[in-house]
Motif scaffolding. Structure first.
Motif, PDB file in Angstrom:
ATOM      1  N   LEU A  51       0.582  -1.074   0.151  1.00 15.49           N
ATOM      2  CA  LEU A  51      -0.049  -0.262   0.014  1.00 15.49           C
ATOM      3  C   LEU A  51       0.589   1.461   0.395  1.00 15.49           C
ATOM      4  O   LEU A  51       2.098   1.101   0.563  1.00 15.49           O
ATOM      5  CB  LEU A  51      -1.134  -0.052   1.565  1.00 15.49           C
ATOM      6  N   SER A  52       0.963   1.873  -0.667  1.00 17.72           N
ATOM      7  CA  SER A  52       1.244   3.424  -0.744  1.00 17.72           C
ATOM      8  C   SER A  52       0.061   3.830  -1.637  1.00 17.72           C
ATOM      9  O   SER A  52       0.303   3.469  -3.600  1.00 17.72           O
ATOM     10  CB  SER A  52       2.594   3.557  -1.614  1.00 17.72           C
ATOM     11  N   LYS A  53       0.412   5.749  -1.771  1.00 24.06           N
ATOM     12  CA  LYS A  53       0.062   6.680  -2.337  1.00 24.06           C
ATOM     13  C   LYS A  53      -0.425   6.688  -4.067  1.00 24.06           C
ATOM     14  O   LYS A  53      -0.758   6.556  -4.527  1.00 24.06           O
ATOM     15  CB  LYS A  53      -0.051   7.478  -1.941  1.00 24.06           C
ATOM     16  N   SER A  55       0.541   3.687  -5.341  1.00 24.71           N
ATOM     17  CA  SER A  55       0.145   3.072  -5.968  1.00 24.71           C
ATOM     18  C   SER A  55      -1.157   3.139  -6.160  1.00 24.71           C
ATOM     19  O   SER A  55      -2.317   2.078  -6.773  1.00 24.71           O
ATOM     20  CB  SER A  55       0.348   1.432  -5.969  1.00 24.71           C
ATOM     21  N   LEU A  84      -5.456   5.026   2.048  1.00 24.11           N
ATOM     22  CA  LEU A  84      -4.615   3.507   1.683  1.00 24.11           C
ATOM     23  C   LEU A  84      -5.187   2.120   1.841  1.00 24.11           C
ATOM     24  O   LEU A  84      -5.785   1.849   2.942  1.00 24.11           O
ATOM     25  CB  LEU A  84      -3.879   2.998   2.276  1.00 24.11           C
ATOM     26  N   LEU A 114      -5.629   0.347  -5.337  1.00 24.49           N
ATOM     27  CA  LEU A 114      -5.047   0.217  -5.755  1.00 24.49           C
ATOM     28  C   LEU A 114      -4.935   0.443  -6.582  1.00 24.49           C
ATOM     29  O   LEU A 114      -5.749  -0.599  -7.847  1.00 24.49           O
ATOM     30  CB  LEU A 114      -3.988  -1.316  -5.426  1.00 24.49           C
ATOM     31  N   PHE A 115      -3.816   0.261  -8.470  1.00 25.14           N
ATOM     32  CA  PHE A 115      -4.489   0.488  -9.404  1.00 25.14           C
ATOM     33  C   PHE A 115      -3.971  -0.873 -10.148  1.00 25.14           C
ATOM     34  O   PHE A 115      -5.146  -0.935 -10.795  1.00 25.14           O
ATOM     35  CB  PHE A 115      -2.853   1.552 -10.229  1.00 25.14           C
TER      36      PHE A 115
END
Lengths: 344, 344, 344, 344
Positions: A186-188, A190, D186, D191-192
């Motif tokens: 999890l990261s902004k 992505s 998050l 997520l993309f």
């Protein structure tokens, strides 16, 4: 033949399951993670009714007793510790992380900003660029599976580097990747809303595949100088393209360079060198283990442009890992990897 | 002040309407096309209840009598003929096509594979790279509005080229564009299923913006040698990034080069030079007229990497066209163009 | 066993090639089109070095002499003419178009706005909804392969309709599809810049799959009244979801309805009924022949919501076509169709 | 007139900044968050050189002394506490969360699974559906800004509900939203790689906008029964479409219903009722405050299908919030909100 897979948070792990589930010889014996013990389909609902396995805790003894090979689809910094545990056991190990790739002391710490694996393991590990290191892979029991960008770039550069046709100071690699390489962490950066309808450059002159690429290039041509390597995030899920620019030493036509590439890859089932005027797009290898290459010599500048595309989860990770496993066990290199690109 | 717009098939035309509709001085007087005469919202339903205009047939006399300036958002090969018709009339003309950009005889034919505009028009036309040609634009009544890739690349290269800090043989421009540049022309390569989850290179060493970039670079530094320029299609709609690689003549730090860029663009409201370690992404300029630039010097290679992003329909087309119109009429350059990027 | 495929402009045709190329029994004998005779990889570069076939002109005699079965991946209006030519020949025919699906005179003309196929062919054709018409398919030599939306909706509605648990006037089907169903035909509405970051409804109350769905529902429950069916275009390539709303006759829990569905599909390898609280997403079946179903009874309203997802090119077209071919020749239904969803 | 904005993690907050920065009367006085105090452009680089503000800690006294109105772009559960602090201060408050929307005791806890705001605040708050509650909004100092789905659905249902033309048990709302509504929190599902080339249903029969929609419908027609409301996640960033199905009481033509809608919205600048046969797509309102509506009566079923689209961050959040602020201060409703949709 029994196989264990460790690591399912990244998409490389689940891509291994897709391949291995249909592999004619390897069978998925166990799936492991540091996470809670749940059925794999809880984590990946697309596997519902297909894979019944539980995700299990890691038990090094059981794994090495029961399985013939273990794939580590674990992050850098984690893999080195796992490899250590397996090092005195009777099991072949294929590590998909970057932990065992860099031979030169200090390189790993410098580029990964983490503590290096123990040096004996590093020495022992064979760099698994299948098409170019087949003989060593065959004799190895520990594989450092190449990075996704590195695979794409090296496959594109190999013939012309080995043939010493290039100005050794001139290598520029402009890489573009889908987001699946970043896995499910999890990261902004992505998040869909940040990636979609966007395109960004990242780790400018700092990407950790830089020394990996240089190290392998140097085995082909000891005069190679530091490369310029840029990485960009594409608003798509799968696939890598590297656009590579090199200055040629001397005048060559596109046709001549293509001849060299076709010769170099004539025994490489997964490499498709495109005819003159034709360039691969990323979707044309999606879901497959192919590396497609197109190239063009610009007479105005004397520069060669090489385009190399792979599916980052296949030839760039899980696909090449299974290819290496096939080689290690003496099977046909393409076994279980003949899937056609999924188009569109 | 009255404005006419010719050409609505490409998205540049409709982007002009978006800007002009809210412009404090320019008013949309008429919209023209070779197509059937229908309300503009038939073609673009998002304009329903906003723009009541009909798309009209082109009447050169009426347009030049009624309007103060005409924007040609027409394809290459068409614009040159329209400009010809307006050439002896009392109206300012801003041409968004490539027809009037290339000064050197033969260049247009070679790269566009079409018949060139008449040479007098070409001579008369001022290349509308707003930030760098303000004085000429002010005095001109005919503007050759720059290409989208060319704008992005030239804005990124200008300071370091003019300051003669670069090896003149070393320029490599790796361009990536969203699909909106291709407009609504029907072609297989523009279909959603072909572009989505895909990434392709096109016109390798053949893109028609190559001579345009070189021509402008040569006005800044007569020693510039042929460049390498690649173009790629991103699976997104709006935006261009060019990643530019040049070899520096001598040792400079990133900080020094950034200082030069900040100096060069201190009076450029639409150029945002990012601080060290920060690089623009394409979405960060979407819908706006900004050109954002980030850069880094790699001490390992002596190469400078420049990242330049624009919205191809704004600073790369309609936005810069209106910016030029503002300059031509002596208005504040930013008039009607202050819209913030649309994020996310 | 030899197979011919006619039609490669739509993506259904090329998806057939993907399946058949790896099918253990069927072999691609010939590929046909009305287009020029070129290698198939010219049209589809991802097949380079994989399929060596030329696209050939259609020769009915040769095809029926050489092949055991022919797949028609041709548009509506074209298929009916081809079927006619094969009708007195010794070859099994599977038609992926809508030409042979509607039994009731006048329905085809009304919904397709084209001339109907000859009535004898229509009578002869078996509607190839594999899981529900296995016995008829087994005995047939002419299959009308179901539409993509129709397959998704019917698989979702079958158990509860056959069990007569629903208010026969209450069926509402809200369908959403990726763009690949539209194939490679050139139209403004299929352009990337029009589809991307967009979502549209189309053919409101006019979609040609409406009578197809109603006709099949009526075979299960003669009281079914006209349905409401809406179709929307998703900014993605592959996959269909239908969200289905029906009013229940009487009080049932989600658990009870799930029990019914699990019973109904216990012998259906490609149907995965999800456990309570779990709903399938489109990507979870991508590239596979699965139809995944989730459902929920809302006690507040007495309505049942059913979610049914398929890959429109697989279970919605080519996958089900091969499934039908397997059934026709007495093979295991899943032969050559065991591919796992490609995730992510 | 001075404005404060609290909350910048969600995209609603940053969309407020986009609008307010160009608003002719409101000026951004301060931006607040519970996060660290950094320049806003650190969090949102697209604001570099545009907004110089720091993100500040929340100081209720300072905000209410300095500013005329405060926008709370904070999550549910947080807003109620902030509103409490402002309740005895002299400042108008517009809350974009769901905390103050549900009047009936117990509803908030049931659907939001959180503790409710204090009941006096809830009573005091006016539901800010601008077009329908103008008079109350004008007199209010505390606005509960409507939810995005709720806005889309209610704008689509209002005329036909108020006119009592529908079967009160028949309302089904099938909602589809881009991902920007979820903000930058998050979670794996945002997520993309999980959203792209995917489409999912979520919160089946459990979405918290259900009671909000029902509550407002009941103010228009006291006989309305529980609705069926489904929500789906689109692989795109901005925009919502609700496809609404209702049974008509009696026979009406599409033309008649359109007449009713045109009458109902004749004074609504932001509502565009499309002509017969024309339906809005989501991109046609992107970046604007429009709500576009299309509809069709199906004579086969007696059902009315209504299509309502908005930009979820504009009319579905920040746009409507500013529209309400305009109304509260007696300004023209459209002030600062006249931006055209960004197309493509």
């Amino acid at each position: 033949m029994k196989v264990s897979v460790i690591g399912t948070t990244g998409y490389g792990g689940v891509e291994l399951l897709r391949i291995l589930h249909r592999h004619p010889v390897f069978n998925i014996h166990s799936i492991h993670s540091t996470k809670e013990e749940v059925p794999i389909w809880n984590e990946y609902p697309h596997l519902y009714n297909i894979l019944e396995n539980q995700i299990e805790k890691i038990n090094f003894d059981r794994i090495s007793t029961d399985s013939d090979v273990v794939f580590l689809a674990t992050p850098s910094g984690v893999s080195s510790k796992l490899v250590d545990e397996f090092s005195n056991k009777d099991i072949k190990v294929i590590d998909l992380s970057g932990d065992l790739r860099l031979k030169k002391p200090g390189e790993y710490e410098r580029w990964y900003k983490k503590e290096s694996a123990n040096s004996q393991l590093i020495e022992e590990a064979v760099y698994g660029l299948s098409e170019w290191n087949r003989e060593q892979i065959k004799r190895s029991k520990l594989i450092a599976n190449p990075g996704c960008y590195a695979t794409s770039a090296l496959m594109g550069l190999a013939p012309v580097t080995k043939a010493r046709l290039i100005d050794t100071e001139s290598i520029i690699i402009d890489g573009k990747s889908g987001t699946s390489g970043a896995g499910k962490a999890l990261s902004k950066g992505s998040l869909f809303a940040e990636v979609n309808e966007n395109f960004k450059i990242y780790k400018v002159n700092e990407h950790q595949h830089t020394p990996e690429i240089e190290q392998q290039l140097l085995t082909w041509h000891e005069g190679i100088r530091p490369i310029t390597f840029s990485t960009h995030l594409l608003p798509m899920t799968r696939g890598i393209m590297t656009t590579i620019y090199v200055k040629l030493r001397g005048q060559y036509s596109t046709e001549q360079i293509l001849y060299l590439y076709n010769e170099s890859y004539q025994n490489a089932s997964f490499v498709r060198v495109r005819p003159e005027g034709n360039y691969p797009s990323v979707k044309e290898v999606a879901g497959s283990n192919y590396c497609d290459i197109g190239l063009h010599v610009d007479e105005r500048t004397g520069r060669l442009t090489i385009v190399s595309v792979i599916d980052n989860l296949m030839k760039g990770a899980a696909g090449q890992a299974v290819q290496n496993a096939n080689i290690m066990f003496g099977f046909e290199e393409t076994l279980g990897l003949e899937m056609m690109p999924l188009y569109p």
